[in-house]
Write an enzyme that holds these catalytic residues in place. Structure first.
Site, short mmCIF file in Angstrom:
data_model
loop_
_atom_site.label_atom_id
_atom_site.label_comp_id
_atom_site.label_asym_id
_atom_site.label_seq_id
_atom_site.Cartn_x
_atom_site.Cartn_y
_atom_site.Cartn_z
N ASP A 64 3.52 9.38 -0.87
CA ASP A 64 2.34 8.67 -0.38
C ASP A 64 2.01 7.54 -1.35
OD1 ASP A 64 -0.57 10.18 1.28
OD2 ASP A 64 0.22 8.13 1.30
N HIS A 89 0.82 -1.22 0.00
CA HIS A 89 0.00 0.00 0.00
C HIS A 89 0.85 1.27 0.00
CE1 HIS A 89 -4.02 -1.87 0.83
NE2 HIS A 89 -3.20 -2.88 1.05
O1 LIG Z 1 -2.09 0.97 10.70
P1 LIG Z 1 -1.50 2.28 11.09
O2 LIG Z 1 -0.07 2.18 11.55
O3 LIG Z 1 -2.37 3.06 12.03
O4 LIG Z 1 -1.44 3.18 9.73
C1 LIG Z 1 -2.63 3.36 8.96
C2 LIG Z 1 -2.38 2.81 7.55
O5 LIG Z 1 -1.44 3.69 6.93
C3 LIG Z 1 -0.92 3.28 5.65
O6 LIG Z 1 -1.92 3.36 4.64
C4 LIG Z 1 -1.49 3.13 3.28
O7 LIG Z 1 -2.58 2.53 2.60
C5 LIG Z 1 -3.52 3.39 1.96
C6 LIG Z 1 -4.55 2.52 1.24
O8 LIG Z 1 -3.91 1.73 0.25
C7 LIG Z 1 -2.83 4.30 0.97
O9 LIG Z 1 -3.79 5.14 0.31
C8 LIG Z 1 -1.85 5.17 1.76
O10 LIG Z 1 -1.12 6.00 0.83
C9 LIG Z 1 -0.86 4.32 2.55
O11 LIG Z 1 -0.21 5.20 3.46
C10 LIG Z 1 -0.33 1.88 5.78
O12 LIG Z 1 0.19 1.48 4.55
C11 LIG Z 1 -1.37 0.91 6.28
O13 LIG Z 1 -0.77 -0.38 6.43
C12 LIG Z 1 -1.85 1.38 7.63
O14 LIG Z 1 -2.88 0.54 8.12
O1 LIG Z 2 -9.73 11.53 11.19
C1 LIG Z 2 -9.68 10.77 10.21
C2 LIG Z 2 -8.64 10.86 9.23
C3 LIG Z 2 -8.65 9.99 8.15
N1 LIG Z 2 -9.66 9.06 8.04
C4 LIG Z 2 -9.69 8.12 6.92
O2 LIG Z 2 -8.45 7.41 6.88
C5 LIG Z 2 -8.12 7.08 5.54
C6 LIG Z 2 -6.73 7.61 5.22
O3 LIG Z 2 -6.30 6.91 4.07
P1 LIG Z 2 -5.16 7.49 3.12
O4 LIG Z 2 -4.99 6.47 2.05
O5 LIG Z 2 -5.51 8.87 2.69
O6 LIG Z 2 -3.87 7.62 4.03
P2 LIG Z 2 -3.20 6.54 5.05
O7 LIG Z 2 -3.64 6.94 6.42
O8 LIG Z 2 -3.72 5.21 4.63
O9 LIG Z 2 -1.73 6.72 4.85
C7 LIG Z 2 -9.20 7.72 4.65
O10 LIG Z 2 -10.18 6.76 4.30
C8 LIG Z 2 -9.79 8.80 5.56
O11 LIG Z 2 -11.15 9.09 5.24
C9 LIG Z 2 -10.67 8.97 8.99
O12 LIG Z 2 -11.58 8.15 8.85
N2 LIG Z 2 -10.65 9.83 10.03
#
Ligand SMILES: O=P(O)(O)OC[C@H]1O[C@H](O[C@H]2O[C@H](CO)[C@@H](O)[C@H](O)[C@H]2O)[C@H](O)[C@@H](O)[C@@H]1O
Ligand SMILES: O=c1ccn([C@@H]2O[C@H](COP(=O)(O)OP(=O)(O)O)[C@@H](O)[C@H]2O)c(=O)[nH]1
Length: 459
Positions: free
Chosen positions: A365, A158
């Site tokens: 990202d 991701h």
């Molecule tokens: O699980 P956390 O440590 O709380 O972090 C939240 C997630 O962050 C990252 O999200 C990635 O996946 C998104 C969906 O594909 C993508 O849009 C975003 O650019 C990425 O940052 C992380 O990769 C996830 O594993 C985490 O669950």
């Molecule tokens: O206060 C918050 C901030 C973010 N999001 C959700 O968290 C996800 C963030 O996904 P993104 O791929 O933009 O970034 P990531 O956190 O996965 O790196 C999106 O669905 C947002 O709508 C949420 O539900 N509440």
């Protein structure tokens, strides 16, 4: 088609209140709700485990069966906080300055992957298809293969896959590459990421190209492709049009007649929030006539709070918010609202619809689902403008956004002015072109194209 088994560190349990921000769980929940299956991962709990055979937490919610385990503090520290989020995450987001490599953490990372494989293995059925997600689980397929698991194993990253020159800074990068070839199919967000992986492994070992997209290395055959994750635009649009909860009714009045900028992401250094604050300050300097007529709301829930780099950026934002509001604010106008709070995703979609500009400028990202959600939440007849970093995976598809270099604060400031002054017809045109892309590359298409490719490997 056999049962789908999804494996990820973070899982979205049915109790929404326990779910943090993060796109992976959002995307996988959408995907699993459509197809059903088993979702295996970490239940978000840290517990000292007395016996080796601590029972899995299981729950059934409609067509999804959840099976999750907790982690011990030591496992959490080494596997999640240290190696996953203080080695892989910063390196894969081009922040080698934030990498703190410790061999103990690498060993803990491998050990937890083996432990998770041992817990999943007994649950597997003969015709399962196993789809593993993200940087916490790079060695997971190799760990399962040790149990003679022959079912098809797919992997999706991701986050970005870095250029070889960056990857090679990691002491165990060769082993990481080798372990990843145990998957039958490797999926990445963009072609750039897939090519970065192929370049890295080609520089490290002999790689045989069976045909485009199919390769052999380290004695394994693996398929390689990009599958940009999407959203469900129709459900987001419905959420956005729904009524605001009573306590939020005042928000319409609060937002008032000002031009409203929204930004929303986990509080993470990869998201470029401090750089964005400086770009907003540059805007206030360059366009002083806009002062008093604009408001920037930054939503940034705490993420990975135990990791030092995340604590540092939180303090930095608190200081910068006070400095900017102190410098430019008036008795009747506050330029910057910084909310270090988690918002329910369903409410966010409504807020997105009420705003004029989304300012989404990550330094790097994997995709950024918020950019896609913002567009889907808009009124097509009078949409807001998306300003998007060209280093977000989403920028590969959303070329009608105002694409910016997040490191160039003056360019971002000019983009804010361009967005404010953009005609309605141009906003409608740009939005419609991007909505066509979102309607095509949905979360369903992401899941179906990946799984179709994985099933084809079976044939
Ligand atoms: O699980 P956390 O440590 O709380 O972090 C939240 C997630 O962050 C990252 O999200 C990635 O996946 C998104 C969906 O594909 C993508 O849009 C975003 O650019 C990425 O940052 C992380 O990769 C996830 O594993 C985490 O669950
Ligand atoms: O206060 C918050 C901030 C973010 N999001 C959700 O968290 C996800 C963030 O996904 P993104 O791929 O933009 O970034 P990531 O956190 O996965 O790196 C999106 O669905 C947002 O709508 C949420 O539900 N509440």
């Amino acid at each position: 088609m056999g049962r789908l088994v999804v494996v990820s560190n973070r899982i979205a349990l049915p109790d929404h209140s326990k779910n943090g921000a993060g796109g992976l769980a959002v995307g996988l929940l959408d995907a699993l709700q459509e197809q059903g299956g088993l979702w295996f991962g970490w239940n978000g709990e840290i517990r000292e485990i007395t016996g080796e055979d601590e029972p899995l937490y299981t729950e059934q919610d409609k067509n999804i069966t959840y099976a999750a385990c907790s982690l011990t503090q030591n496992d959490y520290d080494l596997y999640y906080s240290q190696f996953s989020n203080t080695v892989i995450w910063p390196a894969f987001h081009y922040r080698l300055d934030l990498v703190e490599y410790q061999r103990e953490a690498w060993e803990g990372y491998l050990r937890v992957n083996q432990m998770l494989a041992e817990k999943l293995y007994p649950l597997l059925q003969h015709n399962d298809v196993i789809w593993v997600h993200d940087y916490h689980l790079l060695p997971f397929a190799a760990a399962l293969r040790l149990h003679q698991v022959k079912q098809p194993l797919g992997f999706f990253l991701h986050i970005p896959f870095p250029a070889p020159e960056v990857l090679m800074a990691l002491p165990d990068y060769q082993e990481i590459l080798r372990l990843m070839t145990a998957y039958d199919l490797l999926g990445f967000q963009t072609e750039r990421d897939a090519q970065a992986f192929l370049s890295a492994i080609t520089q490290e070992t002999d790689v045989v190209t069976v045909e485009k997209g199919i390769y052999q290395a380290y004695g394994n055959t693996f398929h390689l492709h990009d599958y940009p994750i999407g959203v469900d635009p129709d459900s987001i649009s419905k959420l956005a049009q729904g009524p605001l909860p009573p306590k939020m009714q005042a928000i319409r009045k609060e937002l008032g007649d000002a031009k409203n900028i929204i930004a929303c992401e986990r509080l993470d250094y990869s998201k470029g929030i401090p750089e964005r604050f400086l770009a907003y300050e540059s805007f206030l300097e360059k366009y002083p006539e806009q002062r008093g007529n604009i408001r920037y709301t930054q939503i940034a829930p705490t993420s990975r709070g135990e990791v030092q780099a995340y604590q540092a950026i939180r303090h930095q934002l608190e200081t910068e918010t006070g400095r900017i509001n102190g410098k430019y604010g008036t008795m009747s106008w506050t330029p910057l609202y910084y909310l270090n709070q988690h918002f329910d995703r369903r409410l966010l979609m409504k807020i997105f619809r009420l705003t004029d500009i989304a300012l989404i400028t990550p330094l790097r990202d994997g995709m950024n689902l918020v950019a896609k959600e913002y567009l889907a939440a808009q009124d097509p007849a009078d949409p807001g403008v998306l300003i998007l970093s060209k280093f977000a995976g989403a920028a590969c598809e959303l070329t009608e956004a105002l694409l910016v270099n997040p490191y160039d604060r003056d360019e971002v400031a000019r983009a804010i002015y361009q967005a404010i002054t953009m005609s309605q017809s141009e906003r409608v045109d740009r939005h419609a072109k991007m909505m066509a892309i979102l309607q095509h590359q949905t979360i369903t298409r992401w899941r179906e194209t990946f799984l179709d490719d994985l099933y084809q490997i079976l044939e």
